[in-house]
Write a protein that holds these residues in place. Structure first.
Motif: not given
Length: 108
Positions: A1-11, A13-24, A58-61
């Motif tokens: 299994m392959t995992m990629d974790l990205q953390m995107l700082q939005i602004d 005000s300390e809001e962020a989006t965490v994105v996890l992509e998983v593939s096999t 079909y990787p999942r995000r």
């Protein structure tokens, strides 16, 4: 299994989006449950758990929005589980050697 974790700082005000992509690379599909853990409590949709069918073509995000005002260590966890009705025709495998995978990063 392959995992990629990205953390995107939005602004600022300390809001962020965490994105996890998983593939096999397995030819067979598997049912997975993805969720986040942190070293400090975080409220809101950070606590959502996603259940999905993962197949090799079909990787999942997955996305989580969070708000924090300090540095946080976040661990994305993917469990391979046994659950009917998620993968087509209920054809899914469970790996013999490992059924839990994780990746950790810090969000400044």
């Amino acid at each position: 299994m392959t995992m990629d974790l990205q953390m995107l700082q939005i602004d600022a005000s300390e809001e962020a989006t965490v994105v996890l992509e998983v593939s096999t690379g397995l030819r067979e599909c598997m049912v997975i449950k993805a969720y986040l853990l942190s070293n400090t409590p975080i409220e809101g949709n950070f606590n959502y758990k996603f259940t999905s069918c993962l197949c090799n073509n079909y990787p999942r995000r997955f996305f989580w929005d969070l708000q924090t005002n300090s540095t946080v260590r976040i661990t994305a966890v993917v469990d391979v589980i046994r659950e009917l009705g998620i993968c087509p025709d209920d054809w899914a495998v469970i790996p013999i050697k490992a059924n839990r995978f994780s990746i950790t990063k810090s969000l400044p």
